[in-house]
Design a protein around this motif. Structure first.
Motif, PDB file in Angstrom:
ATOM      1  N   TYR B  18       0.803  -1.218   0.000  1.00  0.00           N
ATOM      2  CA  TYR B  18       0.000   0.000   0.000  1.00  0.00           C
ATOM      3  C   TYR B  18       0.838   1.271   0.000  1.00  0.00           C
ATOM      4  O   TYR B  18       1.973   1.287   0.459  1.00  0.00           O
ATOM      5  CB  TYR B  18      -1.007   0.000   1.153  1.00  0.00           C
ATOM      6  CG  TYR B  18      -0.417   0.033   2.539  1.00  0.00           C
ATOM      7  CD1 TYR B  18      -0.170  -1.126   3.240  1.00  0.00           C
ATOM      8  CD2 TYR B  18      -0.126   1.254   3.164  1.00  0.00           C
ATOM      9  CE1 TYR B  18       0.351  -1.095   4.521  1.00  0.00           C
ATOM     10  CE2 TYR B  18       0.390   1.293   4.452  1.00  0.00           C
ATOM     11  CZ  TYR B  18       0.632   0.115   5.114  1.00  0.00           C
ATOM     12  OH  TYR B  18       1.153   0.160   6.377  1.00  0.00           O
ATOM     13  N   PRO B  20       1.308   4.740   1.646  1.00  0.00           N
ATOM     14  CA  PRO B  20       0.919   5.239   2.972  1.00  0.00           C
ATOM     15  C   PRO B  20       0.026   6.476   2.926  1.00  0.00           C
ATOM     16  O   PRO B  20      -0.529   6.867   3.945  1.00  0.00           O
ATOM     17  CB  PRO B  20       2.258   5.543   3.647  1.00  0.00           C
ATOM     18  CG  PRO B  20       3.221   5.735   2.533  1.00  0.00           C
ATOM     19  CD  PRO B  20       2.758   4.838   1.425  1.00  0.00           C
ATOM     20  N   LEU B  21      -0.102   7.091   1.745  1.00  0.00           N
ATOM     21  CA  LEU B  21      -1.027   8.225   1.636  1.00  0.00           C
ATOM     22  C   LEU B  21      -2.457   7.738   1.396  1.00  0.00           C
ATOM     23  O   LEU B  21      -3.404   8.507   1.427  1.00  0.00           O
ATOM     24  CB  LEU B  21      -0.617   9.150   0.479  1.00  0.00           C
ATOM     25  CG  LEU B  21       0.749   9.808   0.615  1.00  0.00           C
ATOM     26  CD1 LEU B  21       1.080  10.618  -0.634  1.00  0.00           C
ATOM     27  CD2 LEU B  21       0.804  10.707   1.848  1.00  0.00           C
ATOM     28  N   GLY B  22      -2.592   6.439   1.145  1.00  0.00           N
ATOM     29  CA  GLY B  22      -3.920   5.865   0.911  1.00  0.00           C
ATOM     30  C   GLY B  22      -4.547   5.372   2.206  1.00  0.00           C
ATOM     31  O   GLY B  22      -4.159   5.791   3.297  1.00  0.00           O
ATOM     32  N   HIS B  23      -5.483   4.456   2.073  1.00  0.00           N
ATOM     33  CA  HIS B  23      -6.213   4.010   3.259  1.00  0.00           C
ATOM     34  C   HIS B  23      -6.223   2.469   3.346  1.00  0.00           C
ATOM     35  O   HIS B  23      -7.267   1.837   3.154  1.00  0.00           O
ATOM     36  CB  HIS B  23      -7.623   4.598   3.255  1.00  0.00           C
ATOM     37  CG  HIS B  23      -7.606   6.089   3.402  1.00  0.00           C
ATOM     38  ND1 HIS B  23      -7.369   6.712   4.611  1.00  0.00           N
ATOM     39  CD2 HIS B  23      -7.724   7.079   2.486  1.00  0.00           C
ATOM     40  CE1 HIS B  23      -7.364   8.028   4.440  1.00  0.00           C
ATOM     41  NE2 HIS B  23      -7.571   8.270   3.157  1.00  0.00           N
ATOM     42  N   ASN B 162       3.942  -1.350   3.770  1.00  0.00           N
ATOM     43  CA  ASN B 162       3.977   0.049   3.326  1.00  0.00           C
ATOM     44  C   ASN B 162       5.076   0.170   2.273  1.00  0.00           C
ATOM     45  O   ASN B 162       6.264   0.103   2.584  1.00  0.00           O
ATOM     46  CB  ASN B 162       4.262   0.931   4.554  1.00  0.00           C
ATOM     47  CG  ASN B 162       4.602   2.357   4.209  1.00  0.00           C
ATOM     48  OD1 ASN B 162       4.674   2.756   3.060  1.00  0.00           O
ATOM     49  ND2 ASN B 162       4.815   3.147   5.263  1.00  0.00           N
ATOM     50  N   ASP B 164       6.296   2.504   0.527  1.00  0.00           N
ATOM     51  CA  ASP B 164       7.252   3.632   0.536  1.00  0.00           C
ATOM     52  C   ASP B 164       8.350   3.482   1.583  1.00  0.00           C
ATOM     53  O   ASP B 164       9.270   4.285   1.620  1.00  0.00           O
ATOM     54  CB  ASP B 164       6.514   4.952   0.800  1.00  0.00           C
ATOM     55  CG  ASP B 164       5.752   5.424  -0.421  1.00  0.00           C
ATOM     56  OD1 ASP B 164       5.705   4.667  -1.407  1.00  0.00           O
ATOM     57  OD2 ASP B 164       5.198   6.535  -0.380  1.00  0.00           O
TER      58      ASP B 164
END
Lengths: 201, 198
Positions: B18, B20-23, B162, B164
């Motif tokens: 994912y 990390p700016l998402g949900h 995550n 990133d």
């Protein structure tokens, strides 16, 4: 939407990340935080004098018409005193030690609801030889504070200087991420998708 | 979401990458809901308070995790959520860590031996973060800790990572070992499946 309007949406318990670039107007965001939440409720953690450079830029720009001596400051490393310094800690010691000490000091000298602004967050792991472990310690500390109803924590990270993976790990903890680069301030993470927009300073 | 979850079954391992700016917490919430509706036993491996992070992010949009219904193995971190059956630490030597983890989860797996168990590992990137640029240690980690998760027939494992915070080589090694890879950005996309796509 203007920046102070967006700040009013932040609820107690949240962790906000402000990522900025070297040529951005990050000190103006800091000024808007002090204005929105009020100096009396705000505590600044000044890592390695980065906070002092923010103050200096605001002074030079004539953007702050109050006395900085009212601002409560914790110095973590650095040499230049400004504001009302509540404590000064050695950045070169084990971060788990200074995090613990700073936490107890803040509880005793500044209890109740407060907004903590950490300026220069990215310098802490860089200064230590075990960069990865220290980055994780900071992320762990940020996670622990998340959900604390007496606290809003705002972390400033200079993305031109920070290690990329550290930004990634802090983005994950943050409930909101604000990106400031040359001439633009943008919300890139927010609990509500409709809040994602470019802001006016 | 449900259409995606319908594709998975026992013996499979899903890497959930994912932004990390998402949900990612929404995917976790929906997946929990889906498997709890089917009365499947849930085990969460909570690495460095990632369960707490997901829980707090969900609260901001008015959602609450059914923490009383999930069994948790706590791996470092301070915030204790769910029914914690034991604790391990990412700082332990890998073989010792694997042995301790097996000992902790054995009673849970025995108690549900006829059902497919759903395992969510949250915060994988924080486990490998300190050594992810050291190829030798990373390989030992894959061999001792992560690849054994792929084998068991009656377990469905989701590993949340995550993207990133992890180096590309480590991420590609993880993708290669998994039967499925999902990407969460603005939407949820399956980017790897075990079937041959004609």
């Amino acid at each position: 939407m203007k920046l102070p309007e967006y700040f009013k949406k932040i609820k107690p318990g949240e962790a906000v990340l402000v990522e900025y670039t070297a040529r951005s107007q990050a000190p103006l965001i800091f000024k808007d935080i002090l204005k929105t939440f009020g100096i009396e409720k705000t505590l600044v953690i000044d890592v390695a004098d980065i906070g002092m450079t923010f103050k200096k830029i605001l002074d030079l720009a004539g953007m702050w018409n109050r006395d900085f001596s009212e601002v409560k400051v914790i110095k973590l490393g650095g040499k230049i005193k400004w504001g009302n310094v509540l404590g000064h800690y050695d950045i070169y010691t084990d971060p788990r030690v200074f995090i613990e000490k700073m936490g107890s000091m803040v509880e005793s000298k500044f209890p109740g609801r407060r907004v903590v602004v950490a300026l220069g967050t990215e310098r802490v792991p860089i200064i230590h030889s075990d960069l990865k472990r220290v980055a994780l310690d900071l992320a762990e500390c940020a996670s622990t504070k998340l959900g604390d109803p007496s606290l809003i924590v705002i972390y400033f990270i200079n993305r031109d200087v920070a290690e990329g993976e550290f930004i990634g790990i802090m983005r994950d903890v943050a409930t909101r991420v604000i990106l400031a680069d040359e001439g633009r301030i943008k919300i890139i993470k927010s609990p509500l998708i409709e809040d994602m927009e470019t802001l006016k300073p | 979401m449900r259409k995606i979850l319908e594709k998975f079954g026992g013996g499979e391992s899903v890497l959930v990458e994912y932004n990390p700016l998402g949900h990612p917490e929404m995917f976790f919430y929906r997946a929990l809901e889906y498997y709890l509706e089917r009365s499947l036993p849930i085990l969460v491996v909570d690495i460095m308070d990632t369960l707490h992070i997901f829980n707090e992010h969900l609260k901001l949009v008015g959602l609450h995790l059914p923490l009383e219904k999930i069994t948790v193995v706590k791996e470092d971190g301070r915030i204790r959520l769910g029914n914690i059956i034991g604790e391990v630490s990412s700082k332990e030597e890998f073989s010792y860590h694997a042995a301790r983890y097996s000992k902790i989860v054995k009673p849970f797996f025995m108690a549900h031996k006829d059902k497919t168990k759903v395992i969510f590992v949250l915060g994988v990137e924080k486990f490998i973060y300190p050594f992810q640029h050291d190829p030798r240690t990373l390989e030992r980690y894959f061999e001792t800790i992560e690849r054994p998760l792929v084998a068991p027939e009656n377990k469905l494992t989701f590993l949340f990572i995550n993207r990133d915070a992890v180096n590309p080589r480590a991420l590609k090694s993880m993708e290669a070992d998994k039967s499925h890879v999902i990407e969460i950005d603005e939407d949820v996309k399956i980017v790897k499946v075990p079937e041959v796509i004609q």
